[in-house]
Design a protein around this motif. Structure first.
Motif, PDB file in Angstrom:
ATOM      1  N   PHE A   1      30.170  22.014 -16.560  1.00 25.40           N
ATOM      2  CA  PHE A   1      31.017  22.690 -15.583  1.00 25.40           C
ATOM      3  C   PHE A   1      30.377  24.017 -15.178  1.00 25.40           C
ATOM      4  N   TYR A   2      30.504  24.355 -13.894  1.00 21.39           N
ATOM      5  CA  TYR A   2      29.971  25.621 -13.381  1.00 21.39           C
ATOM      6  C   TYR A   2      31.112  26.483 -12.853  1.00 21.39           C
ATOM      7  N   ASP A   3      30.887  27.791 -12.891  1.00 19.38           N
ATOM      8  CA  ASP A   3      31.958  28.747 -12.623  1.00 19.38           C
ATOM      9  C   ASP A   3      32.418  28.836 -11.171  1.00 19.38           C
ATOM     10  N   PRO A   4      31.562  28.823 -10.159  1.00 30.70           N
ATOM     11  CA  PRO A   4      32.061  29.121  -8.809  1.00 30.70           C
ATOM     12  C   PRO A   4      33.108  28.114  -8.340  1.00 30.70           C
ATOM     13  N   ALA A   5      34.135  28.628  -7.660  1.00 31.41           N
ATOM     14  CA  ALA A   5      35.056  27.726  -6.968  1.00 31.41           C
ATOM     15  C   ALA A   5      34.286  27.053  -5.840  1.00 31.41           C
ATOM     16  N   PRO A   6      34.644  25.823  -5.476  1.00 32.63           N
ATOM     17  CA  PRO A   6      33.893  25.107  -4.442  1.00 32.63           C
ATOM     18  C   PRO A   6      33.734  25.888  -3.145  1.00 32.63           C
ATOM     19  N   ALA A   7      34.800  26.525  -2.683  1.00 28.45           N
ATOM     20  CA  ALA A   7      34.712  27.283  -1.425  1.00 28.45           C
ATOM     21  C   ALA A   7      33.745  28.454  -1.565  1.00 28.45           C
ATOM     22  N   ASP A   8      33.752  29.099  -2.725  1.00 27.36           N
ATOM     23  CA  ASP A   8      32.832  30.211  -2.957  1.00 27.36           C
ATOM     24  C   ASP A   8      31.389  29.722  -3.006  1.00 27.36           C
ATOM     25  N   ALA A   9      31.177  28.550  -3.601  1.00 28.90           N
ATOM     26  CA  ALA A   9      29.829  28.000  -3.666  1.00 28.90           C
ATOM     27  C   ALA A   9      29.291  27.705  -2.268  1.00 28.90           C
ATOM     28  N   LEU A  10      30.114  27.097  -1.428  1.00 28.81           N
ATOM     29  CA  LEU A  10      29.679  26.811  -0.060  1.00 28.81           C
ATOM     30  C   LEU A  10      29.391  28.097   0.704  1.00 28.81           C
ATOM     31  N   ARG A  11      30.216  29.101   0.480  1.00 30.89           N
ATOM     32  CA  ARG A  11      29.991  30.394   1.147  1.00 30.89           C
ATOM     33  C   ARG A  11      28.654  30.989   0.700  1.00 30.89           C
ATOM     34  N   SER A  12      28.342  30.852  -0.570  1.00 30.36           N
ATOM     35  CA  SER A  12      27.071  31.357  -1.082  1.00 30.36           C
ATOM     36  C   SER A  12      25.891  30.600  -0.480  1.00 30.36           C
ATOM     37  N   PHE A  13      26.050  29.279  -0.354  1.00 33.56           N
ATOM     38  CA  PHE A  13      24.980  28.491   0.273  1.00 33.56           C
ATOM     39  C   PHE A  13      24.709  28.997   1.693  1.00 33.56           C
ATOM     40  N   ALA A  14      25.773  29.233   2.425  1.00 33.81           N
ATOM     41  CA  ALA A  14      25.630  29.692   3.812  1.00 33.81           C
ATOM     42  C   ALA A  14      24.971  31.069   3.856  1.00 33.81           C
ATOM     43  N   GLU A  15      25.369  31.948   2.955  1.00 24.37           N
ATOM     44  CA  GLU A  15      24.776  33.285   2.914  1.00 24.37           C
ATOM     45  C   GLU A  15      23.286  33.229   2.598  1.00 24.37           C
ATOM     46  N   ASP A  16      22.881  32.233   1.822  1.00 25.60           N
ATOM     47  CA  ASP A  16      21.458  32.068   1.505  1.00 25.60           C
ATOM     48  C   ASP A  16      20.671  31.479   2.671  1.00 25.60           C
ATOM     49  N   GLY A  17      21.387  30.964   3.680  1.00 28.45           N
ATOM     50  CA  GLY A  17      20.714  30.450   4.864  1.00 28.45           C
ATOM     51  C   GLY A  17      20.766  28.952   5.062  1.00 28.45           C
ATOM     52  N   ALA A  18      21.533  28.251   4.222  1.00 30.85           N
ATOM     53  CA  ALA A  18      21.635  26.797   4.370  1.00 30.85           C
ATOM     54  C   ALA A  18      22.427  26.436   5.623  1.00 30.85           C
ATOM     55  N   ASP A  19      22.102  25.289   6.195  1.00 30.02           N
ATOM     56  CA  ASP A  19      22.853  24.728   7.312  1.00 30.02           C
ATOM     57  C   ASP A  19      23.734  23.564   6.875  1.00 30.02           C
ATOM     58  N   TRP A  20      23.319  22.909   5.793  1.00 34.51           N
ATOM     59  CA  TRP A  20      24.006  21.724   5.291  1.00 34.51           C
ATOM     60  C   TRP A  20      24.337  21.916   3.806  1.00 34.51           C
ATOM     61  N   ALA A  21      25.303  21.139   3.336  1.00 32.32           N
ATOM     62  CA  ALA A  21      25.543  20.978   1.903  1.00 32.32           C
ATOM     63  C   ALA A  21      25.875  19.509   1.644  1.00 32.32           C
ATOM     64  N   HIS A  22      25.475  19.044   0.479  1.00 29.09           N
ATOM     65  CA  HIS A  22      25.754  17.675   0.043  1.00 29.09           C
ATOM     66  C   HIS A  22      26.863  17.750  -1.002  1.00 29.09           C
ATOM     67  N   VAL A  23      28.038  17.209  -0.679  1.00 28.79           N
ATOM     68  CA  VAL A  23      29.223  17.337  -1.530  1.00 28.79           C
ATOM     69  C   VAL A  23      29.625  15.959  -2.038  1.00 28.79           C
ATOM     70  N   VAL A  24      29.730  15.846  -3.358  1.00 26.71           N
ATOM     71  CA  VAL A  24      30.017  14.552  -3.979  1.00 26.71           C
ATOM     72  C   VAL A  24      31.371  14.597  -4.678  1.00 26.71           C
ATOM     73  N   ASP A  25      32.251  13.707  -4.273  1.00 27.13           N
ATOM     74  CA  ASP A  25      33.555  13.518  -4.909  1.00 27.13           C
ATOM     75  C   ASP A  25      33.352  12.546  -6.071  1.00 27.13           C
ATOM     76  N   LEU A  26      33.100  13.090  -7.257  1.00 28.55           N
ATOM     77  CA  LEU A  26      32.825  12.220  -8.406  1.00 28.55           C
ATOM     78  C   LEU A  26      34.060  11.459  -8.855  1.00 28.55           C
ATOM     79  N   ASP A  27      35.239  12.039  -8.655  1.00 30.20           N
ATOM     80  CA  ASP A  27      36.463  11.288  -8.950  1.00 30.20           C
ATOM     81  C   ASP A  27      36.540  10.057  -8.055  1.00 30.20           C
ATOM     82  N   GLY A  28      36.168  10.227  -6.795  1.00 31.19           N
ATOM     83  CA  GLY A  28      36.152   9.102  -5.867  1.00 31.19           C
ATOM     84  C   GLY A  28      35.117   8.069  -6.244  1.00 31.19           C
ATOM     85  N   ALA A  29      33.939   8.540  -6.652  1.00 29.73           N
ATOM     86  CA  ALA A  29      32.886   7.606  -7.062  1.00 29.73           C
ATOM     87  C   ALA A  29      33.343   6.753  -8.239  1.00 29.73           C
ATOM     88  N   LYS A  30      34.058   7.367  -9.169  1.00 27.42           N
ATOM     89  CA  LYS A  30      34.537   6.643 -10.349  1.00 27.42           C
ATOM     90  C   LYS A  30      35.663   5.684  -9.985  1.00 27.42           C
TER      91      LYS A  30
END
Length: 237
Positions: free
Chosen positions: A27-56
């Motif tokens: 488990f990692y600390d950032p909330a999902p919304a905070d993680a995406l915000r950090s990705f954007a601040e670093d300059g990303a245009d895309w993110a790959h998001v996996v619903d592991l509950d859905g996969a299972k």
């Protein structure tokens, strides 16, 4: 090359699985919304998001969270996890996803997968194939537990109209051993109609420099601080 920072979710929390095993979860600390915000601040245009509950479960399970994330994030989201039908794809696209990943269905049901490509367009569908390299790259299904009996080349040949392929070498995923450069280079050479996303083992700027794929997924190495997203994005611009 498009760099896709990856975020896997279980019950709304950011996690990573080792070798796809649900009994080996970090488990990692950032909330999902905070993680995406950090990705954007670093300059990303895309993110790959996996619903592991859905996969299972075999059906998307964190729809409301994904909808909230898509609405709040400036990033384009490529969403995976349990997609088995046109209704699943439509719901995720309506929720704000830019692309939806189709995995097991592409192996088990070529007709249904082709229909998804025709209905939603190849820009909105990413095929995902997980392979074990035992001489030929053999496609695995059902959470990597079963061998389909088909090679990567067999399955890819079914979809001449597809555009995006996420290719994972199971043996490299989450192991920090570097990507399977030979497999990825062969896939780029042979599957010229597909924009391939390298998944599994990307650990360093040197790994990225060797890739000739159209995209690369950053997972465990990014989350553990071995490879900084901002540096990776700058190196591959």
């Amino acid at each position: 090359m498009i760099i896709y920072p990856a975020m896997d979710l279980i019950a709304g929390r950011v996690v990573r699985l080792r070798q796809g095993r649900f009994d080996e979860v970090t488990f990692y600390d950032p909330a999902p919304a905070d993680a995406l915000r950090s990705f954007a601040e670093d300059g990303a245009d895309w993110a790959h998001v996996v619903d592991l509950d859905g996969a299972k479960a075999g059906a998307p399970a964190q729809h409301e969270l994904l909808k909230t994330l898509a609405a709040a994030s400036p990033l384009k989201l490529q969403v995976a996890g349990g997609v088995r039908s046109a209704e699943h794809v439509a719901a995720l696209l309506d929720a704000g996803a830019s692309r939806v990943v189709v995995g097991s269905l592409a192996v088990r049901n070529p007709a249904a997968t082709t229909a998804l490509l025709e209905r939603f367009g190849p820009e909105h569908i990413t095929l995902s194939l997980d392979v074990r390299v035992e001489g030929e790259p053999m496609v695995a299904t059902h959470g990597w537990q079963e061998d389909s009996g088909l090679t990567l080349w067999d399955v890819a040949a079914r979809y001449p109209s597809a555009r995006h392929l996420l290719l994972t070498d199971i043996g490299r995923d989450g192991m920090l051993d570097g990507p399977n450069h030979a497999l990825l280079a062969e896939a780029v050479e042979r599957l010229t109609h597909l924009e391939i996303q390298a998944s599994g083992g990307v650990t360093s700027l040197e790994d990225l420099a060797q890739l000739t794929t159209a995209g690369a997924i950053l997972g465990r190495a990014m989350w553990e601080g071995r490879l900084q997203l901002a540096e990776a994005l700058h190196a591959r611009r």
